[in-house]
Design a protein around this motif. Structure first.
Motif, PDB file in Angstrom:
ATOM      1  N   LEU A  99       0.806  -1.221   0.000  1.00  0.00           N
ATOM      2  CA  LEU A  99       0.000   0.000   0.000  1.00  0.00           C
ATOM      3  C   LEU A  99       0.841   1.273   0.000  1.00  0.00           C
ATOM      4  O   LEU A  99       0.407   2.297  -0.517  1.00  0.00           O
ATOM      5  N   GLU A 100       2.033   1.220   0.570  1.00  0.00           N
ATOM      6  CA  GLU A 100       2.820   2.438   0.750  1.00  0.00           C
ATOM      7  C   GLU A 100       3.053   3.235  -0.534  1.00  0.00           C
ATOM      8  O   GLU A 100       2.795   4.438  -0.557  1.00  0.00           O
ATOM      9  N   PRO A 101       3.525   2.632  -1.629  1.00  0.00           N
ATOM     10  CA  PRO A 101       3.738   3.450  -2.834  1.00  0.00           C
ATOM     11  C   PRO A 101       2.438   3.984  -3.424  1.00  0.00           C
ATOM     12  O   PRO A 101       2.410   5.076  -3.997  1.00  0.00           O
ATOM     13  N   ILE A 102       1.347   3.248  -3.261  1.00  0.00           N
ATOM     14  CA  ILE A 102       0.057   3.713  -3.779  1.00  0.00           C
ATOM     15  C   ILE A 102      -0.421   4.909  -2.959  1.00  0.00           C
ATOM     16  O   ILE A 102      -0.856   5.926  -3.505  1.00  0.00           O
ATOM     17  N   ILE A 103      -0.309   4.802  -1.641  1.00  0.00           N
ATOM     18  CA  ILE A 103      -0.706   5.897  -0.758  1.00  0.00           C
ATOM     19  C   ILE A 103       0.183   7.113  -0.989  1.00  0.00           C
ATOM     20  O   ILE A 103      -0.288   8.256  -1.006  1.00  0.00           O
ATOM     21  N   ALA A 104       1.471   6.887  -1.192  1.00  0.00           N
ATOM     22  CA  ALA A 104       2.413   7.989  -1.408  1.00  0.00           C
ATOM     23  C   ALA A 104       2.059   8.806  -2.642  1.00  0.00           C
ATOM     24  O   ALA A 104       2.351  10.013  -2.703  1.00  0.00           O
ATOM     25  N   GLU A 105       1.417   8.186  -3.621  1.00  0.00           N
ATOM     26  CA  GLU A 105       1.037   8.878  -4.859  1.00  0.00           C
ATOM     27  C   GLU A 105      -0.169   9.794  -4.679  1.00  0.00           C
ATOM     28  O   GLU A 105      -0.434  10.643  -5.516  1.00  0.00           O
ATOM     29  N   HIS A 106      -0.905   9.617  -3.588  1.00  0.00           N
ATOM     30  CA  HIS A 106      -2.128  10.397  -3.387  1.00  0.00           C
ATOM     31  C   HIS A 106      -1.785  11.850  -3.059  1.00  0.00           C
ATOM     32  O   HIS A 106      -0.914  12.122  -2.238  1.00  0.00           O
ATOM     33  N   PRO A 107      -2.472  12.803  -3.701  1.00  0.00           N
ATOM     34  CA  PRO A 107      -2.178  14.230  -3.467  1.00  0.00           C
ATOM     35  C   PRO A 107      -2.279  14.660  -2.004  1.00  0.00           C
ATOM     36  O   PRO A 107      -1.545  15.552  -1.576  1.00  0.00           O
ATOM     37  N   PHE A 108      -3.154  14.040  -1.221  1.00  0.00           N
ATOM     38  CA  PHE A 108      -3.300  14.404   0.190  1.00  0.00           C
ATOM     39  C   PHE A 108      -2.000  14.197   0.957  1.00  0.00           C
ATOM     40  O   PHE A 108      -1.709  14.915   1.911  1.00  0.00           O
ATOM     41  N   PHE A 109      -1.202  13.224   0.540  1.00  0.00           N
ATOM     42  CA  PHE A 109       0.037  12.908   1.237  1.00  0.00           C
ATOM     43  C   PHE A 109       1.279  13.485   0.550  1.00  0.00           C
ATOM     44  O   PHE A 109       2.404  13.139   0.910  1.00  0.00           O
ATOM     45  N   ALA A 110       1.087  14.365  -0.411  1.00  0.00           N
ATOM     46  CA  ALA A 110       2.221  14.975  -1.117  1.00  0.00           C
ATOM     47  C   ALA A 110       3.149  15.654  -0.114  1.00  0.00           C
ATOM     48  O   ALA A 110       2.711  16.407   0.754  1.00  0.00           O
ATOM     49  N   GLY A 111       4.414  15.354  -0.225  1.00  0.00           N
ATOM     50  CA  GLY A 111       5.414  15.985   0.633  1.00  0.00           C
ATOM     51  C   GLY A 111       5.516  15.407   2.031  1.00  0.00           C
ATOM     52  O   GLY A 111       6.287  15.899   2.850  1.00  0.00           O
ATOM     53  N   LEU A 112       4.768  14.359   2.328  1.00  0.00           N
ATOM     54  CA  LEU A 112       4.831  13.740   3.649  1.00  0.00           C
ATOM     55  C   LEU A 112       6.170  13.014   3.794  1.00  0.00           C
ATOM     56  O   LEU A 112       6.588  12.286   2.893  1.00  0.00           O
ATOM     57  N   ALA A 113       6.850  13.242   4.906  1.00  0.00           N
ATOM     58  CA  ALA A 113       8.147  12.606   5.153  1.00  0.00           C
ATOM     59  C   ALA A 113       8.008  11.084   5.083  1.00  0.00           C
ATOM     60  O   ALA A 113       6.990  10.534   5.512  1.00  0.00           O
ATOM     61  N   PRO A 114       9.001  10.399   4.541  1.00  0.00           N
ATOM     62  CA  PRO A 114       8.927   8.936   4.387  1.00  0.00           C
ATOM     63  C   PRO A 114       8.610   8.201   5.692  1.00  0.00           C
ATOM     64  O   PRO A 114       7.846   7.236   5.686  1.00  0.00           O
ATOM     65  N   GLU A 115       9.177   8.659   6.818  1.00  0.00           N
ATOM     66  CA  GLU A 115       8.895   7.974   8.082  1.00  0.00           C
ATOM     67  C   GLU A 115       7.431   8.154   8.506  1.00  0.00           C
ATOM     68  O   GLU A 115       6.836   7.276   9.118  1.00  0.00           O
ATOM     69  N   TYR A 116       6.829   9.282   8.130  1.00  0.00           N
ATOM     70  CA  TYR A 116       5.417   9.509   8.428  1.00  0.00           C
ATOM     71  C   TYR A 116       4.527   8.696   7.492  1.00  0.00           C
ATOM     72  O   TYR A 116       3.491   8.195   7.891  1.00  0.00           O
ATOM     73  N   LEU A 117       4.965   8.567   6.258  1.00  0.00           N
ATOM     74  CA  LEU A 117       4.227   7.743   5.301  1.00  0.00           C
ATOM     75  C   LEU A 117       4.152   6.301   5.796  1.00  0.00           C
ATOM     76  O   LEU A 117       3.109   5.650   5.702  1.00  0.00           O
ATOM     77  N   GLU A 118       5.234   5.823   6.365  1.00  0.00           N
ATOM     78  CA  GLU A 118       5.248   4.475   6.930  1.00  0.00           C
ATOM     79  C   GLU A 118       4.256   4.360   8.087  1.00  0.00           C
ATOM     80  O   GLU A 118       3.543   3.362   8.209  1.00  0.00           O
ATOM     81  N   LEU A 119       4.176   5.393   8.944  1.00  0.00           N
ATOM     82  CA  LEU A 119       3.214   5.391  10.052  1.00  0.00           C
ATOM     83  C   LEU A 119       1.775   5.316   9.529  1.00  0.00           C
ATOM     84  O   LEU A 119       0.962   4.543  10.020  1.00  0.00           O
ATOM     85  N   VAL A 120       1.478   6.139   8.529  1.00  0.00           N
ATOM     86  CA  VAL A 120       0.137   6.195   7.957  1.00  0.00           C
ATOM     87  C   VAL A 120      -0.236   4.858   7.318  1.00  0.00           C
ATOM     88  O   VAL A 120      -1.330   4.327   7.534  1.00  0.00           O
ATOM     89  N   THR A 121       0.670   4.302   6.548  1.00  0.00           N
ATOM     90  CA  THR A 121       0.414   3.044   5.856  1.00  0.00           C
ATOM     91  C   THR A 121       0.144   1.914   6.842  1.00  0.00           C
ATOM     92  O   THR A 121      -0.683   1.037   6.577  1.00  0.00           O
TER      93      THR A 121
END
Length: 145
Positions: A6-28
């Motif tokens: 899910l992480e790369p798919i979520i990372a592509e979403h405009p809502f998460f644009a610019g979110l730090a990678p460590e935060y993206l991992e938390l969200v995912t």
């Protein structure tokens, strides 16, 4: 068949644009795939709000209950829209309803999981609140109109 996380798919979403990678991992870590059939409620006004959604496919109507008039639609959301912010604020109850107008595929993010992560990392919490502030303002404006 190759499975995609899910992480790369979520990372592509405009809502998460610019979110730090460590935060993206938390969200995912708080996310899952969900689906709703046409005319199925994603949630109802007054129910416990336990998650928010990123719509991937399909459309849903957002509405409120008006005494003497029933459910009144105030907005339609679709692909790439963020849906739900009631999970952020105690008493964690939905302030409106959402109903699928057609089949909906989305990511659902666990609100309890995310609130805990926001408490543990206030920088993450601040970033997340800024992102949702825009969503809340837009929804309130749509409701007013």
């Amino acid at each position: 068949m190759q499975t995609r996380t899910l992480e790369p798919i979520i990372a592509e979403h405009p809502f998460f644009a610019g979110l730090a990678p460590e935060y993206l991992e938390l969200v995912t870590g708080c996310a899952k795939n969900v689906g709703f059939d046409e005319n199925e409620f994603l949630f109802r006004e007054g129910q416990k709000a336990e998650e928010f959604y990123l719509i991937r496919e399909g459309r849903a109507s957002l509405g409120i209950s008006v005494p003497g008039r029933g459910l009144i639609t105030f907005q339609t959301v679709g692909a790439n829209d963020v849906l739900g912010w009631s999970w952020l604020f105690d008493p964690y109850g939905w302030l409106y309803h959402a109903k699928a107008l057609e089949p909906v595929r989305a990511f659902a993010f666990d609100g309890v999981c995310l609130r805990q992560k926001c408490e543990e990392d206030h920088d993450f919490g601040y970033d997340f609140m800024k992102r949702f502030a825009g969503i809340m303002t837009q929804r309130l404006q749509a409701t007013r109109l």
